[in-house]
Write a protein that holds these residues in place. Structure first.
Motif, short mmCIF file in Angstrom:
data_model
loop_
_atom_site.label_atom_id
_atom_site.label_comp_id
_atom_site.label_asym_id
_atom_site.label_seq_id
_atom_site.Cartn_x
_atom_site.Cartn_y
_atom_site.Cartn_z
N LEU A 107 0.52 -1.23 0.24
CA LEU A 107 0.18 0.17 -0.05
C LEU A 107 0.83 0.98 -0.46
O LEU A 107 0.40 2.07 -0.77
CB LEU A 107 -1.10 0.18 0.91
CG LEU A 107 -1.95 -1.00 1.13
CD1 LEU A 107 -2.86 -0.99 2.49
CD2 LEU A 107 -3.12 -0.54 0.40
N LEU A 110 2.20 2.31 -3.51
CA LEU A 110 0.61 2.29 -4.05
C LEU A 110 0.46 4.43 -4.06
O LEU A 110 -0.09 4.72 -4.62
CB LEU A 110 -0.48 1.37 -4.01
CG LEU A 110 0.64 0.18 -4.90
CD1 LEU A 110 -1.42 -0.73 -4.33
CD2 LEU A 110 0.33 0.21 -5.82
N LEU A 139 -5.42 -7.49 -0.86
CA LEU A 139 -5.71 -6.19 -0.82
C LEU A 139 -6.72 -6.04 -0.99
O LEU A 139 -7.72 -5.39 -1.49
CB LEU A 139 -4.81 -5.31 -1.03
CG LEU A 139 -3.11 -5.63 0.13
CD1 LEU A 139 -2.37 -4.96 -0.64
CD2 LEU A 139 -4.17 -5.16 1.41
N LEU A 144 -9.09 -2.32 -0.65
CA LEU A 144 -8.00 -1.71 -0.45
C LEU A 144 -7.42 -1.65 -1.76
O LEU A 144 -6.41 0.10 -1.51
CB LEU A 144 -7.24 -2.71 1.02
CG LEU A 144 -7.79 -2.29 2.09
CD1 LEU A 144 -6.43 -3.24 3.32
CD2 LEU A 144 -8.25 -1.22 2.74
N ILE A 145 -7.12 -2.14 -2.99
CA ILE A 145 -6.69 -2.29 -3.73
C ILE A 145 -7.63 -2.01 -4.79
O ILE A 145 -8.12 -3.32 -4.99
CB ILE A 145 -5.03 -3.16 -3.91
CG1 ILE A 145 -5.25 -4.23 -4.33
CG2 ILE A 145 -4.46 -2.23 -3.02
CD1 ILE A 145 -4.18 -4.50 -4.87
N ALA A 161 -4.28 1.71 -5.62
CA ALA A 161 -4.86 2.16 -4.16
C ALA A 161 -6.57 2.93 -4.22
O ALA A 161 -6.36 3.96 -5.20
CB ALA A 161 -3.47 2.48 -2.50
N GLY A 165 -7.37 2.06 0.96
CA GLY A 165 -5.87 1.65 0.26
C GLY A 165 -5.26 3.03 1.61
O GLY A 165 -4.13 2.97 1.68
N LEU A 166 -5.62 4.12 0.65
CA LEU A 166 -4.54 5.38 0.30
C LEU A 166 -4.12 5.89 2.32
O LEU A 166 -3.69 6.15 2.48
CB LEU A 166 -4.96 7.07 -0.27
CG LEU A 166 -5.30 6.33 -2.18
CD1 LEU A 166 -5.16 7.42 -2.99
CD2 LEU A 166 -3.16 5.66 -2.30
N ALA A 169 -2.03 3.16 3.33
CA ALA A 169 -0.96 3.73 3.14
C ALA A 169 -0.39 5.02 4.31
O ALA A 169 0.68 5.86 4.64
CB ALA A 169 -0.56 3.90 2.21
#
Length: 181
Positions: A107, A110, A139, A144-145, A161, A165-166, A169
């Motif tokens: 993550l 990404l 993921l 999340l992605i 992402a 997810g971001l 991250a």
């Protein structure tokens, strides 16, 4: 990136730091109960965190209310972002996926945009194709992605992402930036 990979190498390292930050369970038995971790896994994680200089044994331990483990100065700097990360994982219901070895490093890669499989593999030394594939599938299934396949010839696949997810991250980056090399 290597500092984040090192920190999340053991599944329970981040949750232990978070628990110690919150003031819950500086004792071995409290950590096993609150985290739901086996004694063996917790012993390995505590040994890793001691060796990494993030926690230390309490030399004055002996009283039932005194903690057995304390955060070091470096550990204290990491503990707040670890607590925020574990709270976010719980909020997103992504604890099982997010605490796996390669999830957070993927993550973190990404954050700047989509990447292809080979770019991820090259950026994560020590990962196998199988481990990377399994992590990407986990993921993706957790939202999340997102996996994108182009229709050109030859078809290419890239990973990016999602907004949750971001968020994860960026929380993981806080751990990475505060970890000493």
């Amino acid at each position: 990136m290597s500092t984040l990979v090192t920190l999340v190498h053991l599944r329970w390292a981040v949750p232990v730091l978070a628990q110690l930050h919150r003031g819950f369970g500086g004792r071995f038995v409290n950590l096993t109960h609150t985290l739901g971790v086996s004694r063996e896994s917790l012993s390995r994680t505590l040994a890793f965190l001691i060796e990494a200089g993030l926690i230390r044994r309490n030399p004055g331990h002996g009283h039932p209310l005194r903690p057995e483990y304390l955060l070091t100065e470096t550990g204290a700097r990491l503990a707040e972002p670890a607590a925020a990360l574990t709270d976010l994982l719980q909020e997103l219901d992504a604890g099982d996926v997010g605490l796996k070895k390669w999830s957070l490093p993927i993550l973190a890669l990404l954050v700047d945009g989509e990447r292809r499989f080979s770019e991820l593999r090259n950026a994560l030394p020590g990962t196998s194709n199988r481990a990377l594939t399994l992590a990407l599938k986990d993921l993706e299934s957790s939202g999340l992605i997102v996996r994108t396949v182009t229709t050109g010839y030859p078809p290419t696949t890239s990973y990016g992402a999602t907004p949750p997810g971001l968020r994860l991250a960026r929380a993981a980056e806080r751990l990475q930036l505060r970890t000493p090399e």
